[in-house]
Design a protein around this motif. Structure first.
Motif, PDB file in Angstrom:
ATOM      1  N   THR A 210       1.519   9.095  -2.490  1.00 29.27           N
ATOM      2  CA  THR A 210       1.890   7.712  -2.819  1.00 29.27           C
ATOM      3  C   THR A 210       3.209   7.299  -2.173  1.00 29.27           C
ATOM      4  OG1 THR A 210       2.928   8.274  -4.948  1.00 29.27           O
ATOM      5  CG2 THR A 210       0.574   7.726  -4.989  1.00 29.27           C
TER       6      THR A 210
ATOM      7  N   GLU B 130       0.803  -1.212   0.000  1.00 26.41           N
ATOM      8  CA  GLU B 130       0.000   0.000   0.000  1.00 26.41           C
ATOM      9  C   GLU B 130       0.839   1.266   0.000  1.00 26.41           C
ATOM     10  OE1 GLU B 130      -3.279   0.010   2.683  1.00 26.41           O
ATOM     11  OE2 GLU B 130      -3.339  -2.173   2.728  1.00 26.41           O
ATOM     12  N   GLU B 131       0.160   2.361  -0.392  1.00 24.37           N
ATOM     13  CA  GLU B 131       0.789   3.676  -0.454  1.00 24.37           C
ATOM     14  C   GLU B 131      -0.135   4.692   0.187  1.00 24.37           C
ATOM     15  OE1 GLU B 131       0.928   3.925  -4.709  1.00 24.37           O
ATOM     16  OE2 GLU B 131       2.968   3.155  -4.784  1.00 24.37           O
ATOM     17  N   THR B 132       0.426   5.824   0.581  1.00 23.66           N
ATOM     18  CA  THR B 132      -0.407   6.899   1.113  1.00 23.66           C
ATOM     19  C   THR B 132      -1.238   7.483  -0.027  1.00 23.66           C
ATOM     20  OG1 THR B 132       1.296   8.586   0.757  1.00 23.66           O
ATOM     21  CG2 THR B 132       1.274   7.461   2.910  1.00 23.66           C
TER      22      THR B 132
END
Length: 167
Positions: free
Chosen positions: A9, A3-5
Motif C-alpha cells: 500500500t 491509488e496504492e501499490t
C-alpha cells in the motif's frame, strides 16, 4: 491521494497531482521501513517515548497510544512521525532484542523459528527430513548396561531434537 501499490500500500503518484514530492517522500519512508527491516523489538504494545527516526518495532497484540489500531504491524519512526506497514506473508525482520529473525506467517509473528527442508553446511547436507523411529535397546544374549545406556541416550537426544520419530 489516490491509488496504492497492492502489496505494501505504498502511495502512487497520479497524473496532474500537485505536491508530488509529498507522495513520493511518503513512499520512500515506507520503503525505508520494509527493505532489509531491522526492528528494536517484537511485540511491544506502547510506543517508546525516545524513538528516533530510522528505528522500528513490531507492534504487539494490544497497542496503546500512537500505535492504537496497528496491532502486529511494522511501526517505524520517521522525521514526520510514526509510519505503519501491514505485514505480508514472507516478511522477515531482524530483532535486535532477540538477536534472531522474526517472520510473519499470516497468523502472527514467529520469533526464532527456522523452517527448512534441509540444512547445508559447506555444501553438505547435515540435517534433512525426519527419519523413522529407532527402538530403544532391549533383550539380547549379552547385556552391557553402559553401552545400552549410551545408545539409549543418543536415541533420546535424536528424538528430543526431532531428528527421528518416536518408535
Amino acid at each position: 491521494m489516490g491509488e496504492e501499490t497492492p502489496r505494501w500500500t505504498l502511495p502512487l503518484l497520479s497524473a496532474g497531482q500537485a505536491q508530488k514530492e509529498v507522495t513520493h517522500n511518503e513512499a520512500l519512508s515506507l520503503l525505508d521501513l520494509v527493505v532489509q527491516p531491522c526492528v528494536e523489538a517484537v511485540g511491544l504494545n506502547a510506543p517508546p517515548t525516545d524513538a528516533t527516526p530510522g528505528q522500528a518495532w513490531v507492534v504487539g497484540y494490544q497497542p496503546t497510544g500512537a500505535w492504537t489500531g496497528h496491532a502486529r504491524h511494522l511501526a517505524g519512526m520517521t522525521a514526520g512521525g510514526w509510519r505503519f506497514l501491514i505485514p505480508q506473508p514472507g516478511l522477515s525482520v531482524w530483532s535486535r532484542a532477540d538477536r534472531c529473525r522474526s517472520d510473519w506467517d499470516e497468523d502472527g509473528w514467529r520469533t526464532g523459528r527456522v523452517t527448512a527442508r534441509e540444512l547445508l553446511v559447506e555444501g553438505k547436507k547435515v540435517v534433512g527430513p525426519q527419519q523413522s523411529g529407532i527402538a530403544l535397546t532391549e533383550g539380547g544374549q549379552v547385556i552391557d548396561l553402559q553401552a545400552r545406556s549410551a545408545v539409549d541416550a543418543v536415541i533420546r537426544a535424536l528424538r528430543n531434537h526431532g531428528l527421528i520419530a518416536s518408535a
